[in-house]
Design a protein around this motif. Sequence first.
Motif, PDB file in Angstrom:
ATOM      1  N   UNK A 132      15.684  43.594  59.412  1.00  0.00           N
ATOM      2  CA  UNK A 132      16.843  44.025  60.192  1.00  0.00           C
ATOM      3  C   UNK A 132      18.106  43.229  59.919  1.00  0.00           C
ATOM      4  N   UNK A 133      17.991  42.026  59.365  1.00  0.00           N
ATOM      5  CA  UNK A 133      19.178  41.191  59.137  1.00  0.00           C
ATOM      6  C   UNK A 133      19.818  41.421  57.776  1.00  0.00           C
ATOM      7  N   UNK A 134      19.215  42.247  56.927  1.00  0.00           N
ATOM      8  CA  UNK A 134      19.779  42.503  55.605  1.00  0.00           C
ATOM      9  C   UNK A 134      21.038  43.360  55.701  1.00  0.00           C
ATOM     10  N   UNK A 135      21.933  43.159  54.734  1.00  0.00           N
ATOM     11  CA  UNK A 135      23.175  43.923  54.660  1.00  0.00           C
ATOM     12  C   UNK A 135      23.145  44.815  53.414  1.00  0.00           C
ATOM     13  N   UNK A 136      23.379  46.114  53.603  1.00  0.00           N
ATOM     14  CA  UNK A 136      23.489  47.038  52.480  1.00  0.00           C
ATOM     15  C   UNK A 136      22.208  47.745  52.097  1.00  0.00           C
ATOM     16  N   UNK A 137      21.116  47.572  52.871  1.00  0.00           N
ATOM     17  CA  UNK A 137      19.833  48.169  52.500  1.00  0.00           C
ATOM     18  C   UNK A 137      19.504  49.435  53.273  1.00  0.00           C
ATOM     19  N   UNK A 138      20.139  49.644  54.413  1.00  0.00           N
ATOM     20  CA  UNK A 138      19.788  50.768  55.285  1.00  0.00           C
ATOM     21  C   UNK A 138      19.969  52.107  54.573  1.00  0.00           C
TER      22      UNK A 138
END
Length: 306
Positions: free
Chosen positions: A138-144
């Motif tokens: 949930x803390x990753x940026x750009x993966x959703x």
Amino acid sequence: MKNFIPLYVILMVCILAASCASKETAPKPVEMSTAPAASLLLTPAETLTSGDPVAFSVIGFDADGKRTSAIGATEWSQTGLTGTLQDGTFTPDTSASAHAGTVSVQSGEIKSTARVRVIPSLPWTEDFEEIELEKIPTHWIGATGKFFVHEKDGNKILVKPPPQRGLDRSNVYIGPSTMKGYQIQVDMMGTRNKRRVPDMGLIANRYTLDMQGRHQRLQIRSWASDLRMAKTIDFSWEMDVWYTMKMMVEIMDDKAIIRGKVWRTGESEPTEWTITAEDPLPNREGSPGIYGNSPADIYYDNLKVW
């Protein structure tokens, strides 16, 4: 004889004018409304912590958009976060791994929400076994919407499939943008989609280490559209075979030395670096991350940063 103004008089006038213009005037106090709040603002709206408490402030606005002190009683709540929330201060659980969630405040029918990313200090490991299927950390940026956790051969792994819309290429950032002096490693496997094959790699300090499938090359670069410092070597690798990639960036005075290794997963790590590049205009910091250009599926597993 024509009249003229001496140069020194003009200079004195300019200096006096500049002096007057530079004097700071005291800001006028904000006039607070006493009308009931029609909307709320929770600040900071987006924050990152490695474990320190985060204190939130609530600002109310009336129906005309003016700040108001008439907010009324408030109720606090949190979603997806591990820790305690008391009187508007969120304190992460010291034993919690990296994650993200939201803090909300509500007064009557009006509500405001802020996002919190909790990222502990290094080292990090991620084998995706604790991540829900079809989700991402949930803390990753750009993966959703681009990367998904799937099950393969009895294990959970991260997959970047061909996108349903948009570009094949994606960068994912997994830490703060101010990080430096770390190493990052991951296991990766590319697949074939008819005649199409992927590119895949790692990111460190805003540099990309890229295994290029169609060209059978290994490249270090800082920006895909401007290869000002790029280093490229021939590198043969196979689809449907797991490889381990390792990357680090060392800042030396006024330059950066970027190093990368690639070897077959399960074999001994090579002593020498596979590729080394130098940047005379160094990126001195940047989030670790993963890279994928996926006309065909790319698999990732056993991500480490230390």
